[in-house]
Design a protein around this motif. Structure first.
Motif, mmCIF file in Angstrom:
data_model
loop_
_atom_site.group_PDB
_atom_site.id
_atom_site.type_symbol
_atom_site.label_atom_id
_atom_site.label_comp_id
_atom_site.label_asym_id
_atom_site.label_seq_id
_atom_site.Cartn_x
_atom_site.Cartn_y
_atom_site.Cartn_z
ATOM 1 N N GLU A 1 28.521 -46.944 20.854
ATOM 2 C CA GLU A 1 28.264 -48.303 21.380
ATOM 3 C C GLU A 1 26.743 -48.930 20.946
ATOM 4 O O GLU A 1 26.230 -48.041 20.042
ATOM 5 C CB GLU A 1 28.063 -48.181 22.997
ATOM 6 C CG GLU A 1 29.248 -47.716 23.694
ATOM 7 C CD GLU A 1 29.095 -47.581 25.208
ATOM 8 O OE1 GLU A 1 27.960 -48.082 25.668
ATOM 9 O OE2 GLU A 1 30.083 -47.343 25.853
ATOM 10 N N PRO A 2 26.795 -50.368 20.922
ATOM 11 C CA PRO A 2 25.415 -50.925 20.424
ATOM 12 C C PRO A 2 24.599 -50.234 21.194
ATOM 13 O O PRO A 2 24.186 -49.738 22.054
ATOM 14 C CB PRO A 2 25.666 -52.239 20.752
ATOM 15 C CG PRO A 2 27.454 -52.656 20.809
ATOM 16 C CD PRO A 2 27.752 -51.429 21.497
ATOM 17 N N VAL A 3 23.341 -50.212 20.326
ATOM 18 C CA VAL A 3 22.010 -49.628 20.888
ATOM 19 C C VAL A 3 21.466 -50.568 21.965
ATOM 20 O O VAL A 3 21.474 -51.629 21.669
ATOM 21 C CB VAL A 3 20.895 -49.253 19.738
ATOM 22 C CG1 VAL A 3 19.910 -48.784 20.279
ATOM 23 C CG2 VAL A 3 21.639 -48.372 18.698
ATOM 24 N N ARG A 4 20.965 -50.018 23.076
ATOM 25 C CA ARG A 4 20.215 -50.716 24.000
ATOM 26 C C ARG A 4 18.902 -50.230 24.076
ATOM 27 O O ARG A 4 18.464 -49.185 23.651
ATOM 28 C CB ARG A 4 21.060 -50.734 25.296
ATOM 29 C CG ARG A 4 22.471 -51.200 25.216
ATOM 30 C CD ARG A 4 23.007 -51.305 26.575
ATOM 31 N NE ARG A 4 24.069 -50.114 26.422
ATOM 32 C CZ ARG A 4 24.788 -49.685 27.539
ATOM 33 N NH1 ARG A 4 24.460 -50.093 28.818
ATOM 34 N NH2 ARG A 4 25.562 -48.520 27.586
ATOM 35 N N THR A 5 18.116 -51.141 24.743
ATOM 36 C CA THR A 5 16.645 -50.716 25.164
ATOM 37 C C THR A 5 16.793 -50.199 26.647
ATOM 38 O O THR A 5 16.922 -51.046 27.516
ATOM 39 C CB THR A 5 15.672 -51.594 24.754
ATOM 40 O OG1 THR A 5 15.810 -51.873 23.389
ATOM 41 C CG2 THR A 5 14.196 -51.156 25.160
ATOM 42 N N ASP A 6 16.060 -49.270 27.226
ATOM 43 C CA ASP A 6 16.181 -48.795 28.450
ATOM 44 C C ASP A 6 15.002 -49.617 29.169
ATOM 45 O O ASP A 6 13.782 -49.759 28.579
ATOM 46 C CB ASP A 6 15.477 -47.305 28.614
ATOM 47 C CG ASP A 6 15.449 -46.622 29.836
ATOM 48 O OD1 ASP A 6 14.913 -47.616 30.999
ATOM 49 O OD2 ASP A 6 15.701 -45.668 30.307
ATOM 50 N N PRO A 7 15.221 -50.666 30.233
ATOM 51 C CA PRO A 7 14.470 -51.637 30.644
ATOM 52 C C PRO A 7 13.233 -50.917 31.306
ATOM 53 O O PRO A 7 12.183 -51.671 31.552
ATOM 54 C CB PRO A 7 15.222 -52.385 31.643
ATOM 55 C CG PRO A 7 16.122 -51.554 32.019
ATOM 56 C CD PRO A 7 16.542 -50.651 30.736
ATOM 57 N N TYR A 8 13.190 -49.853 31.754
ATOM 58 C CA TYR A 8 12.086 -49.115 32.602
ATOM 59 C C TYR A 8 11.025 -48.481 31.488
ATOM 60 O O TYR A 8 9.914 -48.257 31.766
ATOM 61 C CB TYR A 8 12.620 -48.159 33.512
ATOM 62 C CG TYR A 8 13.608 -48.878 34.585
ATOM 63 C CD1 TYR A 8 12.900 -49.923 35.590
ATOM 64 C CD2 TYR A 8 14.874 -48.679 34.477
ATOM 65 C CE1 TYR A 8 13.824 -50.369 36.128
ATOM 66 C CE2 TYR A 8 15.787 -49.223 35.181
ATOM 67 C CZ TYR A 8 15.200 -50.346 36.089
ATOM 68 O OH TYR A 8 16.106 -50.997 37.118
ATOM 69 N N THR A 9 11.526 -47.720 30.392
ATOM 70 C CA THR A 9 10.921 -46.799 29.461
ATOM 71 C C THR A 9 10.535 -47.636 27.935
ATOM 72 O O THR A 9 9.863 -47.191 27.545
ATOM 73 C CB THR A 9 11.424 -45.609 29.098
ATOM 74 O OG1 THR A 9 12.800 -45.751 28.497
ATOM 75 C CG2 THR A 9 11.709 -45.010 30.573
ATOM 76 N N GLY A 10 11.515 -48.666 27.728
ATOM 77 C CA GLY A 10 11.252 -49.235 26.528
ATOM 78 C C GLY A 10 12.036 -48.332 25.356
ATOM 79 O O GLY A 10 11.861 -48.677 24.518
ATOM 80 N N ARG A 11 12.771 -47.264 25.558
ATOM 81 C CA ARG A 11 13.267 -46.196 24.673
ATOM 82 C C ARG A 11 14.530 -46.623 24.489
ATOM 83 O O ARG A 11 15.369 -47.537 25.197
ATOM 84 C CB ARG A 11 13.469 -44.802 25.297
ATOM 85 C CG ARG A 11 12.174 -44.302 25.846
ATOM 86 C CD ARG A 11 11.424 -43.765 24.515
ATOM 87 N NE ARG A 11 9.942 -43.099 25.123
ATOM 88 C CZ ARG A 11 9.479 -42.396 24.632
ATOM 89 N NH1 ARG A 11 9.855 -41.496 23.729
ATOM 90 N NH2 ARG A 11 8.403 -41.704 25.009
#
Length: 138
Positions: free
Chosen positions: A110-120
Motif C-alpha cells: 500500500e502507499p507509505v503512510r506516517t504514524d501520527p503518534y510516532t512520526g515513523r
C-alpha cells in the motif's frame, strides 16, 4: 490493589514474543515467500507424516515464525479490521528499499503512510495467503 500487584509480577516474567504461528494454504509458496523474499532463515523443517503436514521454524533477528501446512485448513478472515490478530509488523531500517525489494518479487504494498503518534513511516502488504503484514521503519 492485589490485582495490580499480580499483574506487575506476571508482566515481569514475560520477556517478549517467542514466535508467531502461521498456517499456509500452499506450504512451498509460503516457505519461498518467508525465506527467499523476506529473508527468514530456516532453523528446522520437519514433515510430520502422521498429520500429512509440514512444520518449519523460521528466524530473523530475534523474531521467529512457525510455518505450518495442514490438509484442507479452513480459510480465515484476514483483513486488519477483523477480530483477532490484526497483522504482523516487521521493523525495517529503510522502508523504500524494502518496498523495492518486495516489488522485485511481485509483491505490492500500500502507499507509505506516517504514524501520527510516532512520526515513523509504515505500509502494509500481504503474504501469499492474504495475511496482512506491515513494514515499520525504525
Amino acid at each position: 490493589m492485589k490485582k495490580v500487584e499480580q499483574m506487575d509480577q506476571a508482566s515481569g516474567n514475560i520477556l517478549g514474543f517467542h514466535h508467531v504461528a502461521i498456517i499456509a494454504s500452499n506450504y512451498q509458496r509460503s516457505r519461498h515467500f518467508y525465506v527467499d523474499v523476506l529473508g527468514f532463515v530456516v532453523i528446522a523443517e520437519n514433515f510430520r507424516a502422521e498429520r500429512n503436514s509440514w512444520k518449519c521454524d523460521l528466524k530473523i533477528g530475534e523474531a521467529q515464525i512457525e510455518l505450518f501446512s495442514f490438509p484442507e485448513a479452513p480459510p480465515r478472515v484476514s483483513r486488519p479490521e477483523a477480530c483477532g490478530l490484526r497483522h504482523l509488523a516487521f521493523c525495517v531500517k529503510d522502508i523504500s528499499a524494502t518496498i523495492e525489494h518486495l516489488k522485485d518479487y511481485g509483491v505490492e504494498s500500500e502507499p507509505v503512510r506516517t504514524d501520527p503518534y510516532t512520526g515513523r513511516l509504515f505500509t502494509f502488504f500481504s503474504d501469499p495467503d492474504g495475511l496482512p503484514l506491515e513494514l515499520y521503519q525504525v
